[in-house]
Design a protein around this motif. Structure first.
Motif, PDB file in Angstrom:
ATOM      1  N   VAL A  24       7.517   6.484  -6.726  1.00  0.00           N
ATOM      2  CA  VAL A  24       7.715   5.187  -7.378  1.00  0.00           C
ATOM      3  C   VAL A  24       6.981   5.202  -8.728  1.00  0.00           C
ATOM      4  N   PRO A  25       7.694   4.925  -9.817  1.00  0.00           N
ATOM      5  CA  PRO A  25       7.049   4.959 -11.129  1.00  0.00           C
ATOM      6  C   PRO A  25       6.122   3.762 -11.342  1.00  0.00           C
ATOM      7  N   GLY A  26       5.128   3.954 -12.167  1.00  0.00           N
ATOM      8  CA  GLY A  26       4.218   2.868 -12.516  1.00  0.00           C
ATOM      9  C   GLY A  26       3.072   2.726 -11.532  1.00  0.00           C
ATOM     10  N   ARG A  27       2.315   1.663 -11.744  1.00  0.00           N
ATOM     11  CA  ARG A  27       1.157   1.376 -10.909  1.00  0.00           C
ATOM     12  C   ARG A  27       1.579   0.481  -9.753  1.00  0.00           C
ATOM     13  N   GLN A  28       1.121   0.814  -8.557  1.00  0.00           N
ATOM     14  CA  GLN A  28       1.398  -0.016  -7.387  1.00  0.00           C
ATOM     15  C   GLN A  28       0.142  -0.812  -7.033  1.00  0.00           C
ATOM     16  N   ARG A  29       0.338  -2.056  -6.685  1.00  0.00           N
ATOM     17  CA  ARG A  29      -0.775  -2.942  -6.373  1.00  0.00           C
ATOM     18  C   ARG A  29      -1.008  -3.058  -4.865  1.00  0.00           C
ATOM     19  N   ILE A  30      -0.883  -1.945  -4.168  1.00  0.00           N
ATOM     20  CA  ILE A  30      -1.151  -1.957  -2.735  1.00  0.00           C
ATOM     21  C   ILE A  30      -2.258  -0.950  -2.457  1.00  0.00           C
ATOM     22  N   GLY A  31      -2.999  -1.199  -1.401  1.00  0.00           N
ATOM     23  CA  GLY A  31      -4.114  -0.332  -1.046  1.00  0.00           C
ATOM     24  C   GLY A  31      -3.681   0.881  -0.244  1.00  0.00           C
ATOM     25  N   ILE A  36      -0.578   4.014   3.990  1.00  0.00           N
ATOM     26  CA  ILE A  36      -0.536   4.753   5.252  1.00  0.00           C
ATOM     27  C   ILE A  36       0.409   4.068   6.245  1.00  0.00           C
ATOM     28  N   LEU A  37       0.324   2.750   6.350  1.00  0.00           N
ATOM     29  CA  LEU A  37       1.210   2.028   7.277  1.00  0.00           C
ATOM     30  C   LEU A  37       2.675   2.178   6.893  1.00  0.00           C
ATOM     31  N   VAL A  38       2.957   2.072   5.604  1.00  0.00           N
ATOM     32  CA  VAL A  38       4.336   2.274   5.137  1.00  0.00           C
ATOM     33  C   VAL A  38       4.783   3.691   5.443  1.00  0.00           C
ATOM     34  N   ALA A  73       9.765   5.784   2.453  1.00  0.00           N
ATOM     35  CA  ALA A  73       8.412   5.406   2.051  1.00  0.00           C
ATOM     36  C   ALA A  73       8.389   4.866   0.625  1.00  0.00           C
ATOM     37  N   ALA A  74       9.134   5.504  -0.269  1.00  0.00           N
ATOM     38  CA  ALA A  74       9.205   5.018  -1.654  1.00  0.00           C
ATOM     39  C   ALA A  74       9.810   3.616  -1.692  1.00  0.00           C
ATOM     40  N   PHE A  75      10.858   3.410  -0.911  1.00  0.00           N
ATOM     41  CA  PHE A  75      11.468   2.080  -0.839  1.00  0.00           C
ATOM     42  C   PHE A  75      10.470   1.063  -0.292  1.00  0.00           C
ATOM     43  N   GLY A  76       9.739   1.436   0.758  1.00  0.00           N
ATOM     44  CA  GLY A  76       8.756   0.531   1.353  1.00  0.00           C
ATOM     45  C   GLY A  76       7.615   0.215   0.416  1.00  0.00           C
ATOM     46  N   VAL A  77       7.116   1.214  -0.299  1.00  0.00           N
ATOM     47  CA  VAL A  77       6.028   0.994  -1.261  1.00  0.00           C
ATOM     48  C   VAL A  77       6.498   0.076  -2.384  1.00  0.00           C
ATOM     49  N   ASP A  81       5.023  -3.610  -3.013  1.00  0.00           N
ATOM     50  CA  ASP A  81       4.428  -3.864  -4.319  1.00  0.00           C
ATOM     51  C   ASP A  81       5.061  -5.085  -4.966  1.00  0.00           C
ATOM     52  N   ARG A  82       6.356  -5.211  -4.823  1.00  0.00           N
ATOM     53  CA  ARG A  82       7.066  -6.363  -5.406  1.00  0.00           C
ATOM     54  C   ARG A  82       6.624  -7.671  -4.730  1.00  0.00           C
ATOM     55  N   VAL A  83       6.429  -7.621  -3.415  1.00  0.00           N
ATOM     56  CA  VAL A  83       5.970  -8.814  -2.683  1.00  0.00           C
ATOM     57  C   VAL A  83       4.556  -9.172  -3.124  1.00  0.00           C
ATOM     58  N   LYS A  84       3.680  -8.174  -3.244  1.00  0.00           N
ATOM     59  CA  LYS A  84       2.300  -8.428  -3.668  1.00  0.00           C
ATOM     60  C   LYS A  84       2.235  -8.937  -5.101  1.00  0.00           C
ATOM     61  N   ALA A  85       3.147  -8.503  -5.971  1.00  0.00           N
ATOM     62  CA  ALA A  85       3.144  -8.924  -7.372  1.00  0.00           C
ATOM     63  C   ALA A  85       3.495 -10.403  -7.502  1.00  0.00           C
ATOM     64  N   ARG A  86       4.257 -10.920  -6.560  1.00  0.00           N
ATOM     65  CA  ARG A  86       4.669 -12.331  -6.639  1.00  0.00           C
ATOM     66  C   ARG A  86       3.539 -13.284  -6.276  1.00  0.00           C
ATOM     67  N   ARG A  87       2.527 -12.774  -5.581  1.00  0.00           N
ATOM     68  CA  ARG A  87       1.425 -13.649  -5.141  1.00  0.00           C
ATOM     69  C   ARG A  87       0.402 -13.824  -6.188  1.00  0.00           C
TER      70      ARG A  87
END
Length: 87
Positions: A24-31, A36-38, A73-77, A81-87
């Protein structure tokens, strides 16, 4: 499931999650725990899909199964990330 199976699922899930995150390109805002869970979920679902198509157990490395798992996994990440960005 035995303890060895749980440990291997965590290790494989970590590898799949990290590889999916690298795709996945760019920075992801997930830990790392979310990664690991994804990865674990992607590995389980990817194995099921590969088994359904009959490509789970081949001679040598199961490249198609790995590609399915990494793609999931890429789709899940990206989705998480998109869900976390909305918060």
């Amino acid at each position: 499931m035995e303890i060895g199976g749980i440990i291997s699922a965590i290790v494989i899930g970590t590898v799949i999650g990290v590889l999916g995150r690298l795709v996945v390109p760019g920075r992801q805002r997930i830990g790392i725990l979310w990664t690991i869970l994804v990865g674990i979920v992607a590995a389980l679902i990817g194995s099921a899909i590969a088994s359904a198509f009959g490509v789970a157990d081949t001679k040598g490395v199961d490249w198609i199964e790995w590609l399915i798992q990494i793609g999931l996994a890429a789709f899940g990440v990206a989705a998480l990330d998109r869900v976390k960005a909305r918060r």
